[in-house]
Design an enzyme around this catalytic site. Structure first.
Site, mmCIF file in Angstrom:
data_model
loop_
_atom_site.group_PDB
_atom_site.id
_atom_site.type_symbol
_atom_site.label_atom_id
_atom_site.label_comp_id
_atom_site.label_asym_id
_atom_site.label_seq_id
_atom_site.Cartn_x
_atom_site.Cartn_y
_atom_site.Cartn_z
ATOM 1 N NE ARG A 180 -24.417 -82.261 -47.920
ATOM 2 C CZ ARG A 180 -23.120 -82.100 -48.169
ATOM 3 N NH1 ARG A 180 -22.384 -81.359 -47.354
ATOM 4 N NH2 ARG A 180 -22.570 -82.667 -49.225
ATOM 5 C CB ALA A 262 -23.696 -74.057 -35.714
ATOM 6 N NE ARG A 263 -19.229 -78.647 -33.204
ATOM 7 C CZ ARG A 263 -20.175 -79.512 -33.522
ATOM 8 N NH1 ARG A 263 -21.452 -79.176 -33.368
ATOM 9 N NH2 ARG A 263 -19.865 -80.705 -33.980
ATOM 10 C CD GLU A 292 -21.672 -79.214 -26.008
ATOM 11 O OE1 GLU A 292 -21.643 -80.423 -26.358
ATOM 12 O OE2 GLU A 292 -22.099 -78.329 -26.759
ATOM 13 C CG HIS A 311 -24.201 -81.084 -28.778
ATOM 14 N ND1 HIS A 311 -22.906 -80.625 -28.709
ATOM 15 C CD2 HIS A 311 -24.446 -81.309 -30.098
ATOM 16 C CE1 HIS A 311 -22.380 -80.572 -29.928
ATOM 17 N NE2 HIS A 311 -23.304 -80.986 -30.790
ATOM 18 C CB ILE A 312 -30.329 -83.780 -28.244
ATOM 19 C CG1 ILE A 312 -31.299 -82.629 -27.931
ATOM 20 C CG2 ILE A 312 -29.708 -84.348 -26.973
ATOM 21 C CD1 ILE A 312 -32.546 -83.061 -27.165
#
Length: 354
Positions: A180, A262-263, A292, A311-312
Site C-alpha cells: 500500500r 519502514a523499519r 528508539e 518516527h512520525i
C-alpha cells in the site's frame, strides 16, 4: 457490553459505539506517559467485552485473565506487533485491524524527507536557525540590470552554492516493498515529480506493477544499482531482515539518496553509517532507527548529509480518523452477524457471535 479503548480514537467513533449500545471507557495512550502497566491493564479489562488497543500489549496471559473478553481490535496495519494472534485464535477471539490506515500519510512523509534531503531543506533551516548563514543585509545587491536582484550571494561559500541539490524529474527511484505505501510513493514520485519508478517485491509480479508505470526488478542489489533514490517500504520478516547491507550500498551511485520510513531492521547493523562515512551514497533521510528514541550521541545526528525525524511518518490526524472508522465499521458488522472487512484470524468467526 463494555468497551475499553486505549488506542487513539475519534469522538465520532466513540459516539457511534455508544449509539450501538456499548458502554465505552476511553483512556487513549496519547494522554498518558506510555503503555499501561500490565497489572493495571489486567484490572481495567475486568468486565470488558471488547478491547481496542493501539500499543498496549495483549499476550496470552492477559487474555486468560480477561474472562469477559470476546473481541480484540488493534487499529494498526500490523496488529501482531501488539497482539499474540495465535493465542487469540486458540481462544476463539477475533482480532480486527486497520490495514492501510497510514499509507497516505507515510507516502507524504517519504516524499517530504526525500525533498528535504535532495534540496538540503533541513540543513538550510538548521543553518539559519544556528546563525550560520545570517548576516547584515546588503544595501544594494543589484547585478547591474534594471531589476533589483537581492540575493544571499552566489559565491563559493554562499547557500546558493553549498546547498545546491538535484531535481527529481527524470531521476530513478527504487522502491523496496510494493504494497500500500510503496504504491502510493510510486504514484507521487512518478505522476507528481516525473521520476522513473522501479520496484522490488518478491510477492508482487510485473503485471500488478504495470498500472503504476513501475518496472519490476528481481533483486535488491540490482535495484540499488539502477536507482538514484532507494526508498524502503517493506515489512520486517525473516526474508527481509538485514536485506540492505554493504553490498547494496556499494551498488548505489555515489550521488544516490537513501530513504527509510519502514523499519531499521531492514538494514544491516552499521551498514548505513559506514556508507555515509565513506561517501558511498550522497545522503540519507530517516524516520526509523535500530533503537528508539535515538541516542543523543548517535553518529547519524552529527552528519550534515542525514535528515532525521522521530518516527512520525504516520503521525496524522487523518490516520486516527481512518482507523476509527474502519474499526467501528467492522464491530458494527459483527454486531449484525455480518462478515467484517478486516480480521486477522477469520477462522474464529465460524461460531462467533457478539
Amino acid at each position: 457490553m463494555n468497551v475499553l479503548i486505549t488506542s487513539n480514537f475519534t469522538e465520532s467513533g466513540i459516539e457511534r459505539l455508544t449509539e450501538l449500545g456499548f458502554d465505552v471507557n476511553f483512556d487513549p495512550i496519547e494522554t498518558r506517559d506510555g503503555r499501561m502497566p500490565v497489572d493495571t491493564l489486567t484490572q481495567r479489562l475486568e468486565g470488558i467485552d471488547i478491547f481496542i488497543s493501539g500499543f498496549e500489549g495483549v499476550p496470552a496471559e492477559l487474555m486468560d485473565a480477561a474472562d469477559d473478553l470476546k473481541l480484540i481490535a488493534c487499529p494498526r496495519g500490523g496488529p501482531e506487533a501488539s497482539v499474540d494472534i495465535s493465542a487469540a485464535t486458540d481462544r476463539g477471539i477475533p482480532v480486527l485491524y486497520a490495514p492501510g490506515r497510514n499509507a497516505e500519510t507515510v507516502a507524504d512523509h517519504t516524499m517530504g524527507l526525500l525533498l528535504a534531503a535532495t534540496r538540503n531543506i533541513a540543513q538550510a533551516h538548521h543553518r539559519l536557525r544556528m546563525g550560520r548563514d545570517t548576516g547584515t543585509p546588503q544595501e544594494d545587491a543589484a547585478a547591474g540590470g534594471e531589476r533589483e536582484d537581492v540575493t544571499w550571494g552566489i559565491g563559493s561559500e554562499s547557500p546558493y552554492t553549498t546547498l545546491r541539490g538535484p531535481e527529481l524529474r527524470d531521476r530513478t527511484i527504487g522502491i523496496v516493498g510494493f504494497s500500500r505505501i510503496g504504491r502510493r510513493v510510486a504514484k507521487r514520485a512518478g505522476d507528481g515529480f516525473g521520476m522513473d519508478v522501479r520496484a522490488y517485491d518478491p510477492f508482487v509480479d510485473h503485471v500488478e506493477m504495470e498500472p503504476f508505470q513501475v518496472d519490476k526488478v528481481t533483486d535488491v542489489q540490482s535495484l540499488c544499482q539502477q536507482s538514484d533514490v532507494v526508498s524502503l517500504h517493506a515489512a520486517v520478516a525473516p526474508g527481509s531482515r538485514n536485506m540492505i547491507g554493504p553490498a547494496e550500498f556499494a551498488a548505489m551511485p555515489d550521488d544516490g539518496y537513501f530513504v527509510n520510513t519502514a523499519r531499521a531492521a531492514l538494514i544491516e547493523d552499521g551498514a548505513l553509517i559506514e556508507a555515509l562515512r565513506t561517501d558511498e551514497i550522497q545522503a540519507a533521510a530517516l524516520d526509523v532507527y535500530p533503537e528508539e528514541p535515538i541516542a543523543e550521541d548517535n553518529p547519524l545526528l552529527e552528519m550534515e548529509n542525514v535528515v532525521t525525524t522521530p518516527h512520525i511518518a504516520s503521525a496524522s490526524q487523518d490516520v486516527i480518523e481512518r482507523h476509527s472508522e474502519l474499526t467501528v465499521n467492522d464491530i458494527t458488522a459483527l454486531l449484525n452477524d455480518e462478515q467484517p472487512m478486516h480480521v486477522v484470524n477469520p477462522e474464529t468467526l465460524t461460531e462467533f457471535t457478539l
